[in-house]
Design a protein around this motif. Structure first.
Motif, PDB file in Angstrom:
ATOM      1  N   ALA A 181      24.824 -43.640  15.770  1.00 59.04           N
ATOM      2  CA  ALA A 181      24.771 -44.266  14.438  1.00 59.04           C
ATOM      3  C   ALA A 181      23.293 -44.424  14.105  1.00 59.04           C
ATOM      4  O   ALA A 181      22.446 -44.516  15.000  1.00 59.04           O
ATOM      5  CB  ALA A 181      25.460 -45.612  14.442  1.00 59.04           C
ATOM      6  N   GLY A 182      22.971 -44.404  12.848  1.00 61.82           N
ATOM      7  CA  GLY A 182      21.561 -44.566  12.487  1.00 61.82           C
ATOM      8  C   GLY A 182      21.335 -44.412  10.999  1.00 61.82           C
ATOM      9  O   GLY A 182      22.270 -44.277  10.214  1.00 61.82           O
ATOM     10  N   VAL A 183      20.052 -44.392  10.676  1.00 61.70           N
ATOM     11  CA  VAL A 183      19.620 -44.366   9.282  1.00 61.70           C
ATOM     12  C   VAL A 183      18.725 -43.172   9.062  1.00 61.70           C
ATOM     13  O   VAL A 183      17.904 -42.850   9.925  1.00 61.70           O
ATOM     14  CB  VAL A 183      18.839 -45.681   8.996  1.00 61.70           C
ATOM     15  N   ILE A 184      18.909 -42.474   7.980  1.00 59.61           N
ATOM     16  CA  ILE A 184      17.965 -41.409   7.609  1.00 59.61           C
ATOM     17  C   ILE A 184      17.328 -41.788   6.272  1.00 59.61           C
ATOM     18  O   ILE A 184      17.996 -41.757   5.229  1.00 59.61           O
ATOM     19  CB  ILE A 184      18.657 -40.035   7.510  1.00 59.61           C
ATOM     20  N   PRO A 185      16.046 -42.182   6.308  1.00 60.76           N
ATOM     21  CA  PRO A 185      15.387 -42.569   5.056  1.00 60.76           C
ATOM     22  C   PRO A 185      15.292 -41.376   4.113  1.00 60.76           C
ATOM     23  O   PRO A 185      15.126 -40.233   4.552  1.00 60.76           O
ATOM     24  CB  PRO A 185      13.986 -43.014   5.506  1.00 60.76           C
ATOM     25  N   LEU A 186      15.398 -41.645   2.840  1.00 57.96           N
ATOM     26  CA  LEU A 186      15.265 -40.615   1.812  1.00 57.96           C
ATOM     27  C   LEU A 186      14.118 -40.994   0.892  1.00 57.96           C
ATOM     28  O   LEU A 186      13.924 -42.157   0.561  1.00 57.96           O
ATOM     29  CB  LEU A 186      16.540 -40.495   0.971  1.00 57.96           C
ATOM     30  N   LYS A 187      13.376 -39.954   0.460  1.00 57.64           N
ATOM     31  CA  LYS A 187      12.238 -40.211  -0.405  1.00 57.64           C
ATOM     32  C   LYS A 187      12.070 -39.015  -1.330  1.00 57.64           C
ATOM     33  O   LYS A 187      12.259 -37.877  -0.889  1.00 57.64           O
ATOM     34  CB  LYS A 187      10.986 -40.364   0.480  1.00 57.64           C
ATOM     35  N   THR A 188      11.718 -39.235  -2.580  1.00 59.66           N
ATOM     36  CA  THR A 188      11.406 -38.126  -3.480  1.00 59.66           C
ATOM     37  C   THR A 188       9.946 -37.750  -3.254  1.00 59.66           C
ATOM     38  O   THR A 188       9.050 -38.578  -3.454  1.00 59.66           O
ATOM     39  CB  THR A 188      11.598 -38.544  -4.954  1.00 59.66           C
ATOM     40  N   VAL A 189       9.734 -36.513  -2.774  1.00 61.20           N
ATOM     41  CA  VAL A 189       8.348 -36.091  -2.509  1.00 61.20           C
ATOM     42  C   VAL A 189       7.996 -34.909  -3.423  1.00 61.20           C
ATOM     43  O   VAL A 189       8.830 -34.056  -3.694  1.00 61.20           O
ATOM     44  CB  VAL A 189       8.124 -35.684  -1.030  1.00 61.20           C
ATOM     45  N   PRO A 190       6.749 -34.863  -3.903  1.00 59.26           N
ATOM     46  CA  PRO A 190       6.373 -33.761  -4.799  1.00 59.26           C
ATOM     47  C   PRO A 190       6.241 -32.453  -4.039  1.00 59.26           C
ATOM     48  O   PRO A 190       5.856 -32.436  -2.870  1.00 59.26           O
ATOM     49  CB  PRO A 190       5.024 -34.206  -5.364  1.00 59.26           C
ATOM     50  N   GLY A 191       6.579 -31.351  -4.708  1.00 57.60           N
ATOM     51  CA  GLY A 191       6.328 -30.031  -4.139  1.00 57.60           C
ATOM     52  C   GLY A 191       4.918 -29.571  -4.509  1.00 57.60           C
ATOM     53  O   GLY A 191       4.090 -30.359  -4.970  1.00 57.60           O
ATOM     54  N   GLN A 192       4.671 -28.257  -4.288  1.00 56.23           N
ATOM     55  CA  GLN A 192       3.370 -27.651  -4.589  1.00 56.23           C
ATOM     56  C   GLN A 192       3.147 -27.658  -6.114  1.00 56.23           C
ATOM     57  O   GLN A 192       4.044 -27.271  -6.865  1.00 56.23           O
ATOM     58  CB  GLN A 192       3.415 -26.200  -4.089  1.00 56.23           C
ATOM     59  N   VAL A 193       1.970 -28.082  -6.534  1.00 55.95           N
ATOM     60  CA  VAL A 193       1.654 -28.064  -7.977  1.00 55.95           C
ATOM     61  C   VAL A 193       1.595 -26.618  -8.457  1.00 55.95           C
ATOM     62  O   VAL A 193       1.036 -25.746  -7.778  1.00 55.95           O
ATOM     63  CB  VAL A 193       0.282 -28.726  -8.252  1.00 55.95           C
ATOM     64  N   GLN A 194       2.168 -26.342  -9.624  1.00 50.71           N
ATOM     65  CA  GLN A 194       2.085 -24.997 -10.211  1.00 50.71           C
ATOM     66  C   GLN A 194       1.388 -25.097 -11.559  1.00 50.71           C
ATOM     67  O   GLN A 194       1.903 -25.751 -12.473  1.00 50.71           O
ATOM     68  CB  GLN A 194       3.482 -24.414 -10.391  1.00 50.71           C
ATOM     69  N   ASP A 195       0.225 -24.457 -11.680  1.00 48.97           N
ATOM     70  CA  ASP A 195      -0.485 -24.470 -12.969  1.00 48.97           C
ATOM     71  C   ASP A 195       0.338 -23.705 -13.997  1.00 48.97           C
ATOM     72  O   ASP A 195       1.011 -22.715 -13.661  1.00 48.97           O
ATOM     73  CB  ASP A 195      -1.859 -23.792 -12.832  1.00 48.97           C
ATOM     74  N   CYS A 196       0.232 -24.115 -15.253  1.00 50.03           N
ATOM     75  CA  CYS A 196       0.858 -23.361 -16.328  1.00 50.03           C
ATOM     76  C   CYS A 196       0.276 -21.952 -16.337  1.00 50.03           C
ATOM     77  O   CYS A 196      -0.948 -21.785 -16.272  1.00 50.03           O
ATOM     78  CB  CYS A 196       0.574 -24.074 -17.662  1.00 50.03           C
ATOM     79  N   PRO A 197       1.121 -20.918 -16.399  1.00 44.61           N
ATOM     80  CA  PRO A 197       0.584 -19.541 -16.351  1.00 44.61           C
ATOM     81  C   PRO A 197      -0.357 -19.244 -17.523  1.00 44.61           C
ATOM     82  O   PRO A 197      -1.169 -18.334 -17.440  1.00 44.61           O
ATOM     83  CB  PRO A 197       1.836 -18.652 -16.436  1.00 44.61           C
ATOM     84  N   ARG A 198      -0.285 -20.008 -18.584  1.00 42.38           N
ATOM     85  CA  ARG A 198      -1.137 -19.759 -19.757  1.00 42.38           C
ATOM     86  C   ARG A 198      -2.354 -20.687 -19.799  1.00 42.38           C
ATOM     87  O   ARG A 198      -2.973 -20.849 -20.846  1.00 42.38           O
ATOM     88  CB  ARG A 198      -0.299 -19.908 -21.032  1.00 42.38           C
ATOM     89  N   ILE A 199      -2.700 -21.257 -18.657  1.00 47.17           N
ATOM     90  CA  ILE A 199      -3.851 -22.166 -18.622  1.00 47.17           C
ATOM     91  C   ILE A 199      -5.128 -21.383 -18.905  1.00 47.17           C
ATOM     92  O   ILE A 199      -5.258 -20.218 -18.493  1.00 47.17           O
ATOM     93  CB  ILE A 199      -3.902 -22.904 -17.265  1.00 47.17           C
ATOM     94  N   LYS A 200      -6.064 -21.984 -19.628  1.00 43.20           N
ATOM     95  CA  LYS A 200      -7.306 -21.273 -19.973  1.00 43.20           C
ATOM     96  C   LYS A 200      -8.165 -21.094 -18.723  1.00 43.20           C
ATOM     97  O   LYS A 200      -8.205 -21.977 -17.858  1.00 43.20           O
ATOM     98  CB  LYS A 200      -8.078 -22.056 -21.036  1.00 43.20           C
ATOM     99  N   PRO A 201      -8.857 -19.959 -18.632  1.00 37.09           N
ATOM    100  CA  PRO A 201      -9.726 -19.726 -17.473  1.00 37.09           C
ATOM    101  C   PRO A 201     -10.748 -20.859 -17.340  1.00 37.09           C
ATOM    102  O   PRO A 201     -11.240 -21.363 -18.344  1.00 37.09           O
ATOM    103  CB  PRO A 201     -10.433 -18.400 -17.809  1.00 37.09           C
ATOM    104  N   GLY A 202     -11.018 -21.226 -16.113  1.00 36.66           N
ATOM    105  CA  GLY A 202     -12.042 -22.251 -15.863  1.00 36.66           C
ATOM    106  C   GLY A 202     -11.480 -23.660 -15.763  1.00 36.66           C
ATOM    107  O   GLY A 202     -12.189 -24.574 -15.339  1.00 36.66           O
ATOM    108  N   ILE A 203     -10.235 -23.820 -16.150  1.00 37.83           N
ATOM    109  CA  ILE A 203      -9.656 -25.174 -16.039  1.00 37.83           C
ATOM    110  C   ILE A 203      -9.050 -25.320 -14.644  1.00 37.83           C
ATOM    111  O   ILE A 203      -8.195 -24.519 -14.244  1.00 37.83           O
ATOM    112  CB  ILE A 203      -8.604 -25.420 -17.133  1.00 37.83           C
TER     113      ILE A 203
END
Ligand SMILES: Cc1cc2nc3c(=O)[nH]c(=O)nc-3n(C[C@H](O)[C@H](O)[C@H](O)COP(=O)(O)OP(=O)(O)OC[C@H]3O[C@@H](n4cnc5c(N)ncnc54)[C@H](O)[C@@H]3O)c2cc1C
Length: 218
Positions: A181-203
């Motif tokens: 018997a036991g407990v499994i903690p749950l947490k919402t964790v962020p994944g890898q950030v994905q830049d918008c494909p249309r981001i302007k160069p240099g940002i």
């Protein structure tokens, strides 16, 4: 600011020892939520609709299209019951009855006030963004965007919280069983950030995005 008064609506009947009316606890549960569920009656039917929630001081706000059925019903004064819940762990006991979840939840009763003043509306809408990803700045809202958004305020008055944080609680005889018997903690964790494909160069990807800890760490 004082704690919430218990009313006939907000008195937790089952497991009252898990009930809380503490404002700081309520605020922390609401602030971790990206969404809430809004219950109301419209056209004779009970409905529950998930939607974004933001808290500013002692009020919560919902926003959306002026054609949104839920928002227009609430703007007309229909009673609302709004809830937020976080599951902190699955709890696996030695019997079916011993299996549960650890959680923190809030239930809010109230009636909406329509926010009409532009500056107040804008403050709420910017708060939605900042509470989602602190540090993110967007261009100024256009008048047309403000006009196309209905913002509703609900003062936090009739509110309860309930917390289960005790892990496994089996009946005494079951602790003798040869079973895990036991407990499994749950947490919402962020994944890898994905830049918008249309981001302007240099940002470059900002640190506030790269280091976003997830809703529980905001
Ligand atoms: C993720 C999660 C899973 C759950 N799973 C179960 C389950 O499987 N079975 C079960 O019996 N219960 C479960 N609960 C508890 C459930 O939410 C109620 O607390 C329970 O049904 C007790 O209802 P009652 O008849 O005592 O209260 P009611 O008479 O229904 O409620 C009276 C008032 O108490 C307050 N209240 C009741 N529950 C909550 C709450 N959770 N959070 C904040 N305020 C509350 C509200 O203000 C409500 O109007 C779960 C809760 C959560 C958050």
């Amino acid at each position: 600011m004082s704690d919430f008064q218990i009313t006939d609506n907000t008195r937790v009947r089952r497991r009252p020892e898990r009930a809380h009316y503490d404002r700081d606890l309520v605020n922390s549960i609401i602030d971790e939520a990206l969404v809430c569920n809004v219950a109301f009656v419209s056209d004779g039917l009970p409905r529950i609709i998930p939607t974004s929630i933001v808290r500013i001081e002692n009020d919560i706000y919902l926003h959306g299209s002026p054609n949104n059925r839920m928002l227009t019903a609430l703007a007309d004064g229909v009673n609302a019951c709004i809830s937020v819940a976080h599951i902190d762990a699955i709890v696996m006991g030695r019997s079916g009855m011993g299996c549960s979840v650890d959680y923190r939840s809030v239930v809010i009763f109230g009636n909406a006030e329509v926010v009409t003043e532009s500056e107040h509306k804008a403050k709420v809408l910017y708060s939605v963004i900042d509470s989602t990803l602190p540090g993110h700045k967007v261009r100024e809202l256009k008048e047309s965007e403000l006009a196309a958004t209905l913002v509703l305020k609900f003062p936090l008055k009739e509110v309860s919280a309930k917390v289960r944080d005790i892990g496994v609680k089996d009946i005494e005889a079951d602790y003798e069983l040869d079973a895990w018997a036991g407990v499994i903690p749950l947490k919402t964790v962020p994944g890898q950030v994905q830049d918008c494909p249309r981001i302007k160069p240099g940002i470059v990807t900002p640190a506030y995005a790269l280091n976003y800890p997830g809703p529980s760490g905001k």
